[in-house]
Write an enzyme that holds these catalytic residues in place. Structure first.
Site, PDB file in Angstrom:
ATOM      1  N   ASP A 182       0.857  -1.191   0.000  1.00  0.00           N
ATOM      2  CA  ASP A 182       0.000   0.000   0.000  1.00  0.00           C
ATOM      3  C   ASP A 182       0.896   1.245   0.000  1.00  0.00           C
ATOM      4  N   ALA A 183       0.530   2.217  -0.824  1.00  0.00           N
ATOM      5  CA  ALA A 183       1.334   3.446  -0.942  1.00  0.00           C
ATOM      6  C   ALA A 183       1.034   4.431   0.188  1.00  0.00           C
ATOM      7  N   THR A 220      -2.775   5.238 -11.220  1.00  0.00           N
ATOM      8  CA  THR A 220      -2.886   4.079 -10.310  1.00  0.00           C
ATOM      9  C   THR A 220      -3.830   3.013 -10.861  1.00  0.00           C
ATOM     10  N   THR A 233     -15.985  -2.172  -9.742  1.00  0.00           N
ATOM     11  CA  THR A 233     -17.161  -1.448  -9.272  1.00  0.00           C
ATOM     12  C   THR A 233     -18.320  -1.561 -10.257  1.00  0.00           C
ATOM     13  N   ASP A 234     -19.534  -1.392  -9.738  1.00  0.00           N
ATOM     14  CA  ASP A 234     -20.705  -1.347 -10.630  1.00  0.00           C
ATOM     15  C   ASP A 234     -20.743  -0.056 -11.442  1.00  0.00           C
ATOM     16  N   GLU A 235     -19.924   0.939 -11.062  1.00  0.00           N
ATOM     17  CA  GLU A 235     -19.968   2.227 -11.769  1.00  0.00           C
ATOM     18  C   GLU A 235     -19.493   2.123 -13.212  1.00  0.00           C
ATOM     19  N   TYR A 241     -13.086   8.384 -12.625  1.00  0.00           N
ATOM     20  CA  TYR A 241     -12.927   7.197 -11.767  1.00  0.00           C
ATOM     21  C   TYR A 241     -13.457   5.943 -12.458  1.00  0.00           C
ATOM     22  N   SER A 242     -14.729   5.997 -12.888  1.00  0.00           N
ATOM     23  CA  SER A 242     -15.323   4.766 -13.430  1.00  0.00           C
ATOM     24  C   SER A 242     -14.685   4.398 -14.769  1.00  0.00           C
ATOM     25  N   ALA A 243     -14.254   5.414 -15.541  1.00  0.00           N
ATOM     26  CA  ALA A 243     -13.576   5.112 -16.809  1.00  0.00           C
ATOM     27  C   ALA A 243     -12.243   4.411 -16.535  1.00  0.00           C
ATOM     28  N   LYS A 262     -11.536   2.570 -13.867  1.00  0.00           N
ATOM     29  CA  LYS A 262     -11.812   1.207 -13.380  1.00  0.00           C
ATOM     30  C   LYS A 262     -12.241   0.309 -14.554  1.00  0.00           C
ATOM     31  N   ARG A 279     -28.401   4.521  -5.076  1.00  0.00           N
ATOM     32  CA  ARG A 279     -27.248   3.620  -5.058  1.00  0.00           C
ATOM     33  C   ARG A 279     -27.683   2.297  -4.434  1.00  0.00           C
TER      34      ARG A 279
HETATM   35  P1  NAD Z   1      -9.835   3.397  -0.359  1.00  0.00           P
HETATM   36  O1  NAD Z   1      -9.655   4.678  -1.100  1.00  0.00           O
HETATM   37  O2  NAD Z   1     -10.383   3.416   1.008  1.00  0.00           O
HETATM   38  O3  NAD Z   1      -8.430   2.634  -0.280  1.00  0.00           O
HETATM   39  C1  NAD Z   1      -7.556   2.562  -1.367  1.00  0.00           C
HETATM   40  C2  NAD Z   1      -6.208   2.062  -0.842  1.00  0.00           C
HETATM   41  O4  NAD Z   1      -5.321   1.940  -1.958  1.00  0.00           O
HETATM   42  C3  NAD Z   1      -5.552   3.027   0.145  1.00  0.00           C
HETATM   43  O5  NAD Z   1      -5.035   2.319   1.240  1.00  0.00           O
HETATM   44  C4  NAD Z   1      -4.439   3.666  -0.672  1.00  0.00           C
HETATM   45  O6  NAD Z   1      -3.317   4.067   0.113  1.00  0.00           O
HETATM   46  C5  NAD Z   1      -4.080   2.546  -1.627  1.00  0.00           C
HETATM   47  N1  NAD Z   1      -3.467   3.045  -2.865  1.00  0.00           N
HETATM   48  C6  NAD Z   1      -3.913   4.050  -3.658  1.00  0.00           C
HETATM   49  N2  NAD Z   1      -3.050   4.237  -4.687  1.00  0.00           N
HETATM   50  C7  NAD Z   1      -2.066   3.312  -4.542  1.00  0.00           C
HETATM   51  C8  NAD Z   1      -0.904   2.985  -5.299  1.00  0.00           C
HETATM   52  N3  NAD Z   1      -0.583   3.662  -6.412  1.00  0.00           N
HETATM   53  N4  NAD Z   1      -0.124   1.983  -4.872  1.00  0.00           N
HETATM   54  C9  NAD Z   1      -0.421   1.292  -3.730  1.00  0.00           C
HETATM   55  N5  NAD Z   1      -1.514   1.569  -2.976  1.00  0.00           N
HETATM   56  C10 NAD Z   1      -2.328   2.565  -3.374  1.00  0.00           C
HETATM   57  O7  NAD Z   1     -10.701   2.479  -1.338  1.00  0.00           O
HETATM   58  P2  NAD Z   1     -11.809   1.394  -0.984  1.00  0.00           P
HETATM   59  O8  NAD Z   1     -13.097   2.067  -0.833  1.00  0.00           O
HETATM   60  O9  NAD Z   1     -11.301   0.501   0.069  1.00  0.00           O
HETATM   61  O10 NAD Z   1     -11.860   0.613  -2.374  1.00  0.00           O
HETATM   62  C11 NAD Z   1     -11.039  -0.523  -2.608  1.00  0.00           C
HETATM   63  C12 NAD Z   1     -11.293  -1.034  -3.998  1.00  0.00           C
HETATM   64  O11 NAD Z   1     -12.668  -1.364  -4.145  1.00  0.00           O
HETATM   65  C13 NAD Z   1     -10.981  -0.045  -5.113  1.00  0.00           C
HETATM   66  O12 NAD Z   1     -10.408  -0.739  -6.186  1.00  0.00           O
HETATM   67  C14 NAD Z   1     -12.335   0.504  -5.500  1.00  0.00           C
HETATM   68  O13 NAD Z   1     -12.357   0.915  -6.846  1.00  0.00           O
HETATM   69  C15 NAD Z   1     -13.209  -0.697  -5.271  1.00  0.00           C
HETATM   70  N6  NAD Z   1     -14.606  -0.404  -4.953  1.00  0.00           N
HETATM   71  C16 NAD Z   1     -14.919   0.365  -3.880  1.00  0.00           C
HETATM   72  C17 NAD Z   1     -16.252   0.596  -3.550  1.00  0.00           C
HETATM   73  C18 NAD Z   1     -16.670   1.424  -2.372  1.00  0.00           C
HETATM   74  O14 NAD Z   1     -17.862   1.651  -2.198  1.00  0.00           O
HETATM   75  N7  NAD Z   1     -15.768   1.887  -1.538  1.00  0.00           N
HETATM   76  C19 NAD Z   1     -17.251   0.051  -4.358  1.00  0.00           C
HETATM   77  C20 NAD Z   1     -16.881  -0.702  -5.473  1.00  0.00           C
HETATM   78  C21 NAD Z   1     -15.567  -0.940  -5.756  1.00  0.00           C
HETATM   79  O1  TDX Z   2     -21.301  14.891  -0.066  1.00  0.00           O
HETATM   80  C1  TDX Z   2     -21.883  14.074  -0.805  1.00  0.00           C
HETATM   81  N1  TDX Z   2     -23.172  14.314  -1.157  1.00  0.00           N
HETATM   82  C2  TDX Z   2     -23.882  13.492  -1.976  1.00  0.00           C
HETATM   83  O2  TDX Z   2     -25.046  13.751  -2.292  1.00  0.00           O
HETATM   84  C3  TDX Z   2     -21.244  12.884  -1.301  1.00  0.00           C
HETATM   85  C4  TDX Z   2     -19.829  12.574  -0.940  1.00  0.00           C
HETATM   86  C5  TDX Z   2     -21.981  12.042  -2.121  1.00  0.00           C
HETATM   87  N2  TDX Z   2     -23.254  12.349  -2.462  1.00  0.00           N
HETATM   88  C6  TDX Z   2     -24.004  11.411  -3.331  1.00  0.00           C
HETATM   89  C7  TDX Z   2     -23.310  11.059  -4.628  1.00  0.00           C
HETATM   90  C8  TDX Z   2     -23.816   9.656  -4.887  1.00  0.00           C
HETATM   91  O3  TDX Z   2     -25.072   9.716  -5.523  1.00  0.00           O
HETATM   92  O4  TDX Z   2     -24.127  10.193  -2.612  1.00  0.00           O
HETATM   93  C9  TDX Z   2     -24.003   9.061  -3.489  1.00  0.00           C
HETATM   94  C10 TDX Z   2     -22.844   8.230  -3.023  1.00  0.00           C
HETATM   95  O5  TDX Z   2     -21.648   8.976  -3.216  1.00  0.00           O
HETATM   96  P1  TDX Z   2     -20.210   8.382  -2.840  1.00  0.00           P
HETATM   97  O6  TDX Z   2     -20.207   7.926  -1.442  1.00  0.00           O
HETATM   98  O7  TDX Z   2     -19.198   9.379  -3.270  1.00  0.00           O
HETATM   99  O8  TDX Z   2     -20.187   7.083  -3.726  1.00  0.00           O
HETATM  100  P2  TDX Z   2     -20.216   6.857  -5.310  1.00  0.00           P
HETATM  101  O9  TDX Z   2     -19.936   8.070  -6.071  1.00  0.00           O
HETATM  102  O10 TDX Z   2     -21.501   6.154  -5.631  1.00  0.00           O
HETATM  103  O11 TDX Z   2     -18.968   5.845  -5.454  1.00  0.00           O
HETATM  104  C11 TDX Z   2     -18.732   4.828  -4.447  1.00  0.00           C
HETATM  105  O12 TDX Z   2     -19.305   3.603  -4.792  1.00  0.00           O
HETATM  106  C12 TDX Z   2     -18.769   2.921  -5.868  1.00  0.00           C
HETATM  107  C13 TDX Z   2     -17.244   4.637  -4.194  1.00  0.00           C
HETATM  108  O13 TDX Z   2     -16.679   5.884  -3.888  1.00  0.00           O
HETATM  109  C14 TDX Z   2     -16.558   4.026  -5.367  1.00  0.00           C
HETATM  110  O14 TDX Z   2     -15.217   3.713  -5.041  1.00  0.00           O
HETATM  111  C15 TDX Z   2     -17.275   2.766  -5.740  1.00  0.00           C
HETATM  112  O15 TDX Z   2     -16.733   2.227  -6.911  1.00  0.00           O
END
Ligand code: NAD
Ligand code: TDX
Length: 343
Positions: A40-41, A105, A130-132, A157-159, A161, A221
């Site tokens: 992890d970075a 990344t 992700t579903d995005e 982001y989604s592009a 992924k 969502r």
């Molecule tokens: P997060 O942002 O909490 O954690 C990301 C981690 O990756 C961090 O610890 C960060 O330090 C590390 N990282 C970032 N760039 C790096 C690099 N270049 N080299 C090494 N480490 C690096 O993310 P999360 O919410 O835990 O998501 C994890 C994975 O799940 C991601 O791939 C994300 O796209 C996917 N995902 C997340 C969600 C969600 O709702 N959070 C939903 C669907 C998919």
């Molecule tokens: O301040 C806010 N106000 C608001 O209305 C924030 C942060 C979000 N939102 C809305 C945007 C979305 O419709 O809430 C919904 C959820 O937003 P996020 O928590 O930013 O999630 P989303 O954009 O759906 O993306 C998340 O789910 C899919 C994760 O960040 C991604 O990593 C994952 O792939």
């Protein structure tokens, strides 16, 4: 999956983030015989506090490093049986402010890992997506994303992924890399950085601050409690078929952001009106809904945690761990100021 030794050497990328740290806790609890290396970075989202309880365990090793660093990745990959790839820039709003890091990344970093995994003949590469990547569904429709839905990402982001998913499949189809992919919906739960909607809402409400709602707040969502997600990844790693993709979703049915805030406010005994409408996210996807019947039918996985149970557990955790998120909010003040124009 097949061909795994009884003691596995597992490379987890991004294990200091939200889902990665929950996953490492899950794995160490269920498979203590395995060796985990967490690469992890430690970007703004990576936090070793998430893993403080296991940092001295002899089946766990932390390496601070970037997945884009080909030399380091090559060195670490030698002898690895299984890669579980979480590392990514994960926040849509930040991808709108600073897209370059996301391409670096999420696309190039994934490619570095794929090349090294192939070279070192890793038995299984599991990619977390992700579903995005599927884009946006119509509000008030009953359509859901499935494994056959065409990719149509809208944010940087989604592009990025989507691009990483294509690369993983390309390495499977072209070079025979044994891979699986999961595309999951919005996770929530303990250790989520307080920039995402649920963690931001709970932490704001603890401080009696309004929750910012983008646009009209009718966006929908699919909400997945993080432990359900960890179980799904576990099932895919053990039972999934090489070259297959599995969609992973939660138990919610079309809850809008406004409705979600009302549920959270009620659980926290706060007024339901403690939100404010703010300007919309550019390219804001309207609706996500996930059909998780494939993983259910083929791998016998279902989400178990209802949204009320999951939110209650999450609220309790944010109440009990205020030092954890207060530190992050204060260290990242510049981001919150820029995103929400707070002064
Ligand atoms: P997060 O942002 O909490 O954690 C990301 C981690 O990756 C961090 O610890 C960060 O330090 C590390 N990282 C970032 N760039 C790096 C690099 N270049 N080299 C090494 N480490 C690096 O993310 P999360 O919410 O835990 O998501 C994890 C994975 O799940 C991601 O791939 C994300 O796209 C996917 N995902 C997340 C969600 C969600 O709702 N959070 C939903 C669907 C998919
Ligand atoms: O301040 C806010 N106000 C608001 O209305 C924030 C942060 C979000 N939102 C809305 C945007 C979305 O419709 O809430 C919904 C959820 O937003 P996020 O928590 O930013 O999630 P989303 O954009 O759906 O993306 C998340 O789910 C899919 C994760 O960040 C991604 O990593 C994952 O792939």
């Amino acid at each position: 999956m097949n061909d795994q030794p009884s003691t596995r050497k597992i490379l987890v990328t991004g294990g200091a983030g939200f889902i990665g740290s929950n996953f490492i806790h899950h794995w160490i609890q269920h498979y203590p015989q395995d060796q985990i290396i967490n690469l992890d970075a430690l970007t703004y989202a990576g936090n070793l506090d998430n893993l403080a309880d296991i940092e001295a365990a002899n089946n766990y090793q932390f390496v601070k490093g970037d997945i884009c660093d080909a030399q380091l990745v090559d060195k670490i990959m030698a002898g690895i049986n299984l890669v579980v790839h979480f590392a990514a820039e994960s926040h849509v709003d930040r991808s709108i402010l600073e897209p370059d890091k996301f391409l670096q990344t999420n696309i190039l970093g994934t490619h570095v890992l794929l090349k090294a995994a192939l070279k070192h003949r890793v038995n299984h590469f599991h990619h977390i997506s992700t579903d995005e990547v599927f884009g946006s569904l119509e509000l008030d429709s009953t359509t859901k994303f499935s494994e056959d839905t065409k990719y149509n990402p809208h944010s940087p982001y989604s592009a990025s992924k989507a691009s990483s998913d294509h690369l993983v499949r390309a390495y499977g189809d072209t070079y025979g890399l044994p891979y699986t992919i999961s595309n999951c919906s919005n996770n929530y739960g303990p250790y989520q950085f307080p920039e995402k909607f649920v963690s931001l809402a709970i932490s704001n409400l603890i401080d009696n601050k309004p929750v910012p709602i983008y646009g009209h707040g009718k966006n929908v969502r699919d909400w997945l409690f993080v432990t359900d997600h960890c179980h799904a990844i576990d099932q895919i790693i053990h039972q999934g078929k090489v070259g297959q993709t599995y969609l992973v979703g939660g138990l919610t049915t079309d809850i809008s952001n406004l409705e979600l805030i009302q549920i959270i406010a009620n659980l926290m005994h706060k007024p339901e009106t403690m939100f404010e409408f703010v300007s919309n996210r550019p390219g804001h996807d309207l609706r996500y809904a996930v059909d998780w019947s494939k993983i259910h039918q083929e791998l016998d996985w279902s989400p178990l945690v209802t949204i009320e149970e999951g939110l209650e557990a999450t609220i309790d955790w944010y109440q009990a761990n205020q030092d954890w998120w207060r530190k992050l909010k204060s260290q990242n003040r510049a981001y919150f100021n820029k995103q929400y124009q707070e002064r």
